[in-house]
Design an enzyme around this catalytic site. Structure first.
Site, PDB file in Angstrom:
ATOM      1  CE1 TYR A  49       1.045  -0.382   4.386  1.00 19.09           C
ATOM      2  CE2 TYR A  49      -0.095   1.709   4.456  1.00 19.09           C
ATOM      3  CZ  TYR A  49       0.750   0.784   5.038  1.00 19.09           C
ATOM      4  OH  TYR A  49       1.307   1.050   6.258  1.00 19.09           O
ATOM      5  CE  LYS A 162       3.080   3.305   3.351  1.00 19.72           C
ATOM      6  NZ  LYS A 162       3.149   3.277   4.801  1.00 19.72           N
ATOM      7  CD  GLU A 195      10.165   2.042  10.679  1.00 14.37           C
ATOM      8  OE1 GLU A 195       9.961   3.034   9.982  1.00 14.37           O
ATOM      9  OE2 GLU A 195      10.053   0.875  10.241  1.00 14.37           O
ATOM     10  CG  LEU A 219       8.226   2.555   4.888  1.00 16.20           C
ATOM     11  CD1 LEU A 219       8.033   1.400   3.917  1.00 16.20           C
ATOM     12  CD2 LEU A 219       6.921   3.261   5.129  1.00 16.20           C
TER      13      LEU A 219
END
Ligand code: PDD
Length: 303
Positions: A49, A162, A195, A219
């Site tokens: 996505y 992702k 993250e 990411l």
């Protein structure tokens, strides 16, 4: 918006149920979207996505997002028709849904096929794109800052893709919500705090702006990329490394970034006050530069 979570509560002119959706090559009303229970997105989370921010009717950094989407598709070997022009799709969705400020989601799966783990021979990818309302962080929310917790990173080894497989992120975010924190920061054993569940992490430590380097463990956020470019222009010293938990808790400033929140200062992490307990000067400079970039850009799509 409440700063204990990034809540969707927005001002889209078209009511959500009446949205126009891009679905497998056509623009259709929301109630005409039908996805098979055998879709591999449903069965295996086998898909990818993208999330794109819309500012003043324009898709911000559209082409960076589309390049990342192509990389994610390549990473999972999902092949979609070359005829899909996502630029046109995104622009049409913004216009049809009067979504001049909000988010566009693109969701692509390997398609529907009888359940078997291996790739089906001839499944046709399912491609959906839609708009969502989004309220930006207000200056008051920015000034108040947010809190985060640190928990073990239980995700797989290809976080640079992702992918729709967000279970570890979902569980971690729920832990943050239970702790009344805005975000859970993910610590990978032997690597460091990398993250957030849906954001990249920055800290100001030892005079440097520090963020985890691009790797399969994070990411590569588009907002992160732009913040690093702005930091470079502002001649801020940058260090791309993952901080240990101890180093992070001792840092002078910390903030998280993503398409929706832009820059959100973290003022407490695991109940430790970061710096002065208020958004720090470097965080403010970068947030200001980011907003300036958006307001002054002549072509937001190509940023
Ligand atoms: N998430 N890291 C993770 C794990 C993310 O899921 C995201 C974005 C980011 C920031 O990427 P970007 O700056 O390109 O938004 C970093 C989106 C917002 C989501 O999953 O909804």
């Amino acid at each position: 918006m409440n700063i204990t979570g990034f809540t969707y509560c927005g001002f889209i002119q078209v009511p959500l149920m009446d949205r126009t959706i891009y679905f497998n090559g056509k623009f259709v009303p929301e109630n005409q979207v039908r996805i098979s229970f055998e879709d591999r997105g449903f069965q295996f989370g086998d898909g990818v996505y993208e999330v794109i921010k819309v500012e003043n009717g324009r898709a911000f950094a559209l082409y960076r997002h589309l390049r990342r989407l192509a990389r994610s598709l390549h990473g999972l070997d999902i092949r979609i028709s070359e005829d899909i022009d996502f630029g046109t799709v995104v622009r049409h969705l913004i216009q049809a849904n009067s979504a001049s400020d909000g988010l566009i989601y693109i969701q692509i799966t390997r398609g529907a096929a009888p359940r078997a783990h291996g790739f089906p021979k001839d499944s046709k990818p399912t491609v959906v794109a839609y708009s969502m309302p989004w309220n930006d962080i207000t200056p008051k929310e920015f000034d108040a800052g947010a809190s985060a917790i640190i928990i073990p990173d239980e995700r797989w080894g290809r976080c640079d893709i992702k992918s729709l497989n967000l279970l570890a992120n979902v569980l971690a975010k729920q832990k943050a919500a239970q702790a009344e924190a805005a975000e859970a920061l993910l610590e990978r054993v032997g690597v460091g705090v990398l993250e957030g569940t849906s954001s990249n992490l920055f800290a100001v430590s030892g005079g440097n702006l520090v963020t985890a380097p691009s790797s399969p463990y994070i990411l590569g956020g588009i907002t992160r990329e732009i913040i690093l470019e702005l930091a470079d222009q502002l001649q801020l010293p940058i260090e791309e490394k993952a901080l240990s938990k101890k180093q992070l808790l001792r840092s002078d400033e910390a903030f998280i970034t993503n398409r929706g929140i832009a820059v959100l200062p973290l003022v407490t992490i695991d109940d430790n006050i970061i710096g002065s307990g208020k958004p720090g000067p470097i965080t403010r400079r970068l947030a200001f530069a980011y907003n300036e970039l958006i307001s002054k850009a002549t072509d937001l799509e190509w940023l």
